[in-house]
Design a protein around this motif. Structure first.
Motif, short mmCIF file in Angstrom:
data_model
loop_
_atom_site.label_atom_id
_atom_site.label_comp_id
_atom_site.label_asym_id
_atom_site.label_seq_id
_atom_site.Cartn_x
_atom_site.Cartn_y
_atom_site.Cartn_z
N ALA A 164 -9.93 -6.96 28.12
CA ALA A 164 -10.61 -8.04 28.85
C ALA A 164 -11.62 -8.74 27.94
O ALA A 164 -11.76 -9.98 27.99
CB ALA A 164 -11.32 -7.46 30.08
N ILE A 165 -12.31 -7.98 27.10
CA ILE A 165 -13.29 -8.59 26.18
C ILE A 165 -12.58 -9.53 25.21
O ILE A 165 -13.02 -10.66 24.96
CB ILE A 165 -14.07 -7.49 25.41
N LEU A 166 -11.43 -9.09 24.68
CA LEU A 166 -10.68 -9.95 23.74
C LEU A 166 -10.05 -11.15 24.46
O LEU A 166 -9.90 -12.22 23.87
CB LEU A 166 -9.61 -9.14 22.99
N SER A 167 -9.72 -10.98 25.74
CA SER A 167 -9.25 -12.14 26.53
C SER A 167 -10.40 -13.15 26.65
O SER A 167 -10.20 -14.37 26.58
CB SER A 167 -8.79 -11.72 27.93
N GLY A 168 -11.61 -12.60 26.84
CA GLY A 168 -12.80 -13.46 26.89
C GLY A 168 -12.98 -14.20 25.57
O GLY A 168 -13.32 -15.39 25.55
N ALA A 169 -12.70 -13.53 24.44
CA ALA A 169 -12.82 -14.18 23.13
C ALA A 169 -11.79 -15.32 23.02
O ALA A 169 -12.09 -16.40 22.49
CB ALA A 169 -12.61 -13.16 22.01
N MET A 170 -10.58 -15.08 23.55
CA MET A 170 -9.57 -16.15 23.53
C MET A 170 -10.06 -17.34 24.35
O MET A 170 -9.86 -18.50 23.98
CB MET A 170 -8.23 -15.65 24.11
N MET A 171 -10.73 -17.05 25.46
CA MET A 171 -11.24 -18.13 26.31
C MET A 171 -12.35 -18.91 25.59
O MET A 171 -12.39 -20.15 25.63
CB MET A 171 -11.77 -17.57 27.62
N VAL A 172 -13.22 -18.16 24.91
CA VAL A 172 -14.32 -18.79 24.17
C VAL A 172 -13.76 -19.72 23.09
O VAL A 172 -14.25 -20.84 22.88
CB VAL A 172 -15.24 -17.69 23.57
N LYS A 173 -12.69 -19.29 22.42
CA LYS A 173 -12.05 -20.14 21.40
C LYS A 173 -11.46 -21.39 22.07
O LYS A 173 -11.64 -22.51 21.57
CB LYS A 173 -10.95 -19.34 20.69
N HIS A 174 -10.81 -21.18 23.20
CA HIS A 174 -10.23 -22.31 23.95
C HIS A 174 -11.30 -23.30 24.35
O HIS A 174 -11.06 -24.52 24.39
CB HIS A 174 -9.52 -21.73 25.18
#
Ligand code: NAD
Length: 327
Positions: free
Chosen positions: A271-281
């Motif tokens: 979930a944290i790395l999914s959050g990182a993908m969102m932050v990049k997006h």
């Protein structure tokens, strides 16, 4: 933000803490879906939720429970179809410092997210005889193939492997493959190959290093994603994104894990790395990189949950990642 069912609130709590620690200022619009929404609003997919996603266009989501063989239809599938989130993107790679059965795994699952057997067209034609309809269209197949090749080109990946069962499903998987071949011709710098899904599963657990970008229909993509998660440490570490042209919903690959919900055992890294993908997006690649770096640092230090050989609880693991970012 959709906390979700089961372990959802635990992992989303850790992810939002980490995103804040990275310095990304998000005013979260918390929305219920699934069981929680059914209990509160009498509807597992309330209008407030749909309105919020339509307005904000980006969401971080926890998993949602779907009854096996009964109950309401999958809210996950409904959200993907409603917002035309046609591409499910799941990067699968070894995390430095985490000992797993394989080294050198660095591949990306690109799964078609809107049709196939997930179209939900099922009927009983006579007692004891049912049909589930597999829907494959040229439009959706071309679109997901283009996504995979565009992604490969942009991220400097060298190969796309289309995974299929067109030897048996000559019409449906045959159409999917024909579209992938047609799109592949437009990207001569990206190597293109095809593999039958059963062989692909064996190859993945023998020599996963040979794969780069995997292009799959919805059902094969779902199954192969979990298989790939197993190569790099399990469902607890793999992030994901559901992407369309207008909307994006970020969520880890795992489900609600009812067997460990509420015990502090769940791994929040996916979930944290999914959050990182969102932050990049959202346009902050440097902050996304910082989150990934902090995750790698806690894993190297064994400050992780039991599934990865550590002894921390879910929230302690989230705190450890957040602390790295604040220090
Ligand atoms: P699951 O992913 O919930 O769990 C499979 C196994 O992996 C379990 O043993 C679980 O304990 C473990 N696991 C999962 N996530 C983990 C984590 N973060 N850390 C440590 N261990 C973890 O799959 P399931 O049991 O097949 O499905 C349970 C429910 O989740 C079902 O209702 C299913 O429909 C739903 N589901 C939802 C999504 C989604 O919302 N996108 C995805 C998959 C499954």
């Amino acid at each position: 933000m959709i906390p979700g069912d089961g372990i959802g609130p635990e992992v989303i709590g850790a992810a939002t803490e980490v995103i804040a620690a990275a310095g990304v200022d998000i005013n979260w619009d918390r929305q219920l879906a699934g069981i929680a929404a059914l209990e509160t609003f009498g509807n597992p997919i309330p209008d407030e939720l749909l309105r919020s996603i339509r307005k904000n266009r980006v969401a971080l989501k926890g998993p949602l429970m779907t009854g096996v063989g009964r109950g309401f239809r999958s809210i996950n599938v409904a959200l993907r179809k409603t917002f035309d989130l046609y591409a499910n993107l799941r990067p699968i790679r070894n995390l430095p410092g985490l000992r797993t059965a394989f080294k050198g795994v660095d591949l990306v699952v690109v799964r078609e997210n809107t049709e196939d057997l997930y179209a939900g067209i099922e009927h009983q034609i006579a007692p004891g005889v049912v049909e589930s309809v597999k829907v494959i269209t040229a439009k959706a197949s071309r679109r997901i193939a283009r996504f995979a090749f565009e992604y490969a080109q942009r991220e400097k990946r060298h190969k796309v492997t289309a995974i299929h069962k067109a030897n048996i499903m000559k019409l449906s998987d045959g159409l999917f493959l024909a579209c992938a071949r047609e799109v592949a011709k437009k990207y001569p710098r990206v190597k293109y190959e095809e593999m039958i899904v059963d062989n692909a599963c064996m190859q993945l657990v023998l020599r996963p290093g040979q794969f780069d970008v995997l292009l799959l229909e919805n059902l094969y993509g779902d199954i192969v994603s979990d298989l790939c998660a197993g190569l790099v440490g399990g469902l607890g570490v793999v992030p994901g994104a559901n992407l369309g042209t207008r909307y994006a919903i970020f969520e880890a690959v795992h489900g609600t894990a009812p067997d460990i919900a509420g015990k502090g055992l769940v791994n929040p890294i996916g979930a944290i790395l999914s959050g990182a993908m969102m932050v990049k997006h959202l346009g902050h690649p440097e902050m996304a990189d910082a989150i990934e770096g902090a995750v790698e640092s806690v894993i190297r230090a064994r400050e992780c949950t039991r599934d990865l050989g550590g002894s921390l609880s879910t929230s302690e693991c989230g705190d450890a990642v957040a602390k790295r970012l604040r220090d």
